[in-house]
Design a protein around this motif. Sequence first.
Motif, PDB file in Angstrom:
ATOM      1  N   ILE A  92      21.189  -7.785  26.786  1.00  0.00           N
ATOM      2  CA  ILE A  92      21.895  -8.727  27.687  1.00  0.00           C
ATOM      3  C   ILE A  92      21.614 -10.406  27.645  1.00  0.00           C
ATOM      4  O   ILE A  92      22.210 -10.961  27.567  1.00  0.00           O
ATOM      5  N   LEU A  93      20.413 -10.346  27.496  1.00  0.00           N
ATOM      6  CA  LEU A  93      19.649 -11.716  27.356  1.00  0.00           C
ATOM      7  C   LEU A  93      20.248 -12.256  26.073  1.00  0.00           C
ATOM      8  O   LEU A  93      20.755 -13.423  25.776  1.00  0.00           O
ATOM      9  N   SER A  94      20.520 -11.648  24.911  1.00  0.00           N
ATOM     10  CA  SER A  94      20.979 -11.858  23.685  1.00  0.00           C
ATOM     11  C   SER A  94      22.505 -12.515  23.985  1.00  0.00           C
ATOM     12  O   SER A  94      22.982 -13.397  23.404  1.00  0.00           O
ATOM     13  N   ALA A  95      22.923 -11.583  24.585  1.00  0.00           N
ATOM     14  CA  ALA A  95      24.579 -11.854  25.045  1.00  0.00           C
ATOM     15  C   ALA A  95      24.758 -13.207  25.718  1.00  0.00           C
ATOM     16  O   ALA A  95      25.644 -13.866  25.551  1.00  0.00           O
ATOM     17  N   LEU A  96      23.825 -13.647  26.632  1.00  0.00           N
ATOM     18  CA  LEU A  96      24.038 -14.703  27.456  1.00  0.00           C
ATOM     19  C   LEU A  96      23.682 -16.065  26.502  1.00  0.00           C
ATOM     20  O   LEU A  96      24.115 -17.058  26.715  1.00  0.00           O
ATOM     21  N   GLY A 102      28.446 -20.321  22.162  1.00  0.00           N
ATOM     22  CA  GLY A 102      29.796 -20.711  22.264  1.00  0.00           C
ATOM     23  C   GLY A 102      30.271 -21.896  23.032  1.00  0.00           C
ATOM     24  O   GLY A 102      31.101 -22.349  22.619  1.00  0.00           O
ATOM     25  N   ILE A 103      29.437 -22.021  24.301  1.00  0.00           N
ATOM     26  CA  ILE A 103      29.974 -23.239  24.996  1.00  0.00           C
ATOM     27  C   ILE A 103      29.308 -24.506  24.094  1.00  0.00           C
ATOM     28  O   ILE A 103      29.882 -25.513  24.005  1.00  0.00           O
ATOM     29  N   ARG A 104      28.018 -24.421  23.599  1.00  0.00           N
ATOM     30  CA  ARG A 104      27.507 -25.602  22.752  1.00  0.00           C
ATOM     31  C   ARG A 104      28.283 -25.818  21.326  1.00  0.00           C
ATOM     32  O   ARG A 104      28.505 -27.059  21.304  1.00  0.00           O
ATOM     33  N   LEU A 105      28.695 -24.913  20.844  1.00  0.00           N
ATOM     34  CA  LEU A 105      29.318 -25.024  19.316  1.00  0.00           C
ATOM     35  C   LEU A 105      30.782 -25.211  19.734  1.00  0.00           C
ATOM     36  O   LEU A 105      31.250 -26.228  18.721  1.00  0.00           O
ATOM     37  N   PHE A 106      31.424 -24.776  20.574  1.00  0.00           N
ATOM     38  CA  PHE A 106      32.666 -25.042  20.435  1.00  0.00           C
ATOM     39  C   PHE A 106      33.539 -25.488  21.842  1.00  0.00           C
ATOM     40  O   PHE A 106      34.660 -25.809  21.947  1.00  0.00           O
ATOM     41  N   ALA A 107      32.640 -25.853  22.868  1.00  0.00           N
ATOM     42  CA  ALA A 107      33.040 -26.390  24.065  1.00  0.00           C
ATOM     43  C   ALA A 107      34.331 -25.487  24.644  1.00  0.00           C
ATOM     44  O   ALA A 107      35.199 -26.145  24.986  1.00  0.00           O
ATOM     45  N   ASN A 108      34.152 -24.334  24.633  1.00  0.00           N
ATOM     46  CA  ASN A 108      35.281 -23.553  24.970  1.00  0.00           C
ATOM     47  C   ASN A 108      34.721 -22.061  25.897  1.00  0.00           C
ATOM     48  O   ASN A 108      34.130 -21.372  25.204  1.00  0.00           O
ATOM     49  N   CYS A 116      30.894 -12.904  24.062  1.00  0.00           N
ATOM     50  CA  CYS A 116      29.975 -11.788  24.940  1.00  0.00           C
ATOM     51  C   CYS A 116      30.544 -10.545  24.639  1.00  0.00           C
ATOM     52  O   CYS A 116      29.762  -9.621  24.400  1.00  0.00           O
ATOM     53  N   ILE A 117      31.834 -10.382  24.856  1.00  0.00           N
ATOM     54  CA  ILE A 117      32.632  -9.146  25.047  1.00  0.00           C
ATOM     55  C   ILE A 117      32.243  -8.485  23.619  1.00  0.00           C
ATOM     56  O   ILE A 117      32.102  -7.410  23.462  1.00  0.00           O
ATOM     57  N   LEU A 140      16.704 -10.388  20.312  1.00  0.00           N
ATOM     58  CA  LEU A 140      16.709 -11.492  21.287  1.00  0.00           C
ATOM     59  C   LEU A 140      16.033 -12.823  20.728  1.00  0.00           C
ATOM     60  O   LEU A 140      16.376 -13.784  21.124  1.00  0.00           O
ATOM     61  N   TRP A 141      14.803 -12.476  20.167  1.00  0.00           N
ATOM     62  CA  TRP A 141      14.200 -13.609  19.832  1.00  0.00           C
ATOM     63  C   TRP A 141      14.721 -14.270  18.655  1.00  0.00           C
ATOM     64  O   TRP A 141      14.476 -15.760  18.677  1.00  0.00           O
TER      65      TRP A 141
END
Length: 549
Positions: A92-96, A102-108, A116-117, A140-141
Amino acid sequence: MRTGTKTALLLFVFALYYLIPIEFRALWQPDETRYAEISREMLANGNWVTPHFFGLRYFEKPIAGYWVNNLGQLLFGHNNFGVRAGSIFSTILSALLVYWMGIRLFANRTVALNACIIFLTSLLVYGVGTYAVLDPILTLWMVAAMASYCLAAQASTSGQRVLGYVLLGVACAMGFMTKGFLALAVPVLAIVPWAVAQRRFGELLRFGPLTILVAALVSAPWSLAIYRQEGDFWHYFFWVEHIQRFAEDDAQHKAPFWYYLPILLAGSLPWLGLLPGSLVQGWRQRGQQPGLSYLLSWTLLPLLFFSIAKGKLPTYILPCFAPLALLMAHYTQSMTPHVVKALKVNAWINMFFGGVAAVALAVVLAPWGLAHRPPFGVTEHYKLMLGILAFGGWTLFGALSKKNWQLAACCPLILALVIGFAIPDRIRDSKQPQNFVAAVSGQLADSRYILANDPGIASAVAWELQRNDIRFYERKGEVGYGLDYPDAQDRYISANDFPAWLAQHRKQGKVSVAMIMSSADANPDTRLPKPDFVYRQGRLVYFGYDAQP
C-alpha cells in the motif's frame, strides 16, 4: 470515470483485495510459515539484531524485513493477517509512492489514481503483496529510492535536492538491510544510465557521495551489532547468498534468459493489453518527457539484469511493476484510436483468460477431467464451483470493461475473495499445513520432544504451538548451516540414529514426529520404530510415541 469515483474504487479495491479475505487463507509453507516463525521468535526472545529460526542462527537475509514483519504480529497478533500485514502495508505504501510520482512526473491526478489502481490489481503485485515474504518490503524501499531521486532531479532549490539524495540514501540502506546487496541493483541500474542520458551525471557525482554516506550511517549500527553478535554472518551472507545464488554455475533457482517474459506477461494481468502500447509510447516520447525515459530505465534495465543473472525467482522483478503502472496509466490518458483499440484488446484478453481458466477447471482439473491426477477430489465439487465462479467473474468483468476500461481492476476480485476456500485438499495437504497441525495439536502440545523432516512443516508446528525447540529428523534443509554449529548438534537426528535416540528420550516424555512425504501415495519411512499413534493428511504424516518411563 470521475476522480472521486476512482478514489472510491481505489479504496474498494484496497479493502476487498488486501484486507477482508486475508485471515481466511491458510499460511503457505515454506515461505509464509518461515517468516511467521522467525518474527515470532524475534518478538519472544527480544533479539532484534540476529535472526533465529527454531532458535538456530539463520543468516539467509538481513534484518529490516523481519522488523517490518515483527510490527505486523506485534500490532495485529498471532494470526494469519498479522503474519501478512508487513507485506500488505508495504504494498500500500508503494502504491502511495506511485501516486506521488504520477503527480510529480505528469502533474495529473487522474494518471496518478489510475496508476495506483493498475499497480494494486496487477496479478504479480497482488499475489506477492498479500503473501508473507520480503519482496513487497524490498519493493517499497526500491520505489522509495526511485521516488527520492525523482525529487532530487526535479528540485528547484538546493535544499530539495539535498533532501532527495538523503532520502535516496535512507531508502537504499533499508533495502540493503531487507535483502542485501541486491537492493542496490535496481536504483543503480535505473538511475545511472538515465542521469548520463539526461546529462546529469556530474550532479550525480557531486551528490552521490552524500547518498553513500547516509546509506552507510543508517545501516552501520545494525551491521556492526550483528558482527559483534555473530562474526560469521557477513561471510555467509555475502558469499553464499549473493555470489553462489546469482552468479556461480551452481546458483539456486537457475532458469533461462527468457524466464521473466512469461512472468511479466502473466503478472501484468488484468492489464496485459496495455503493456505493449505503453512501452512503445514511452520509447517514442522519451525525448519529449524525461519522466517517461526515467520510467523506461527503471523497468527495462533491472529486468535485463535479472534475466542475465543465473539465479531467478518471479518475485525479483516485482519492483518493475511500479514504473509499468505509471507507463500504462499515462498511456490510457490520451485516448487516441490506438489506445482505444488497446483497451478493447485488453477486455478481450481478460474475457479469453477467464473463459479458458473456467473451462480448464471444468474439463481438465475436475474429478472427471482429462488430467492424469486431477487436483480436485470427488468430494470437492463446491471448491471446483468456487474456482469456476471466480474465473467466470473474471470473464464478466472483462466484458464490462469494454464499456469502462477501469472495471478491469475487478477481474481478479472474486478469485481474491474465494481462493482461500477453493484450494483443493491435495494442495492444502502439502502446502498449507495449518489444518494438519490443528488436527494433531493435542498430541503435539503434550509432547516433550517434537521432530520434523522438513523446515516447512517444522515452522508451521513451531508457529502454531509457539515453541521453537523443534528437532530435525533425517533432512536439514535450509537450516543446515545453523545446525552445523557446535551448540546445535543435538537438534539433528539421523534416520539411523533415531531408534536409539527414541529409546532414550521417550523416557523423559512423549515424542512426536511430523513428516512431509514426497507424494500423497508415498509410504512413510519404514526405518521409524512402530508408533503408538499415526495420523495422515495427504502428504503430511504424524507419528506419536508415548512416554515409556
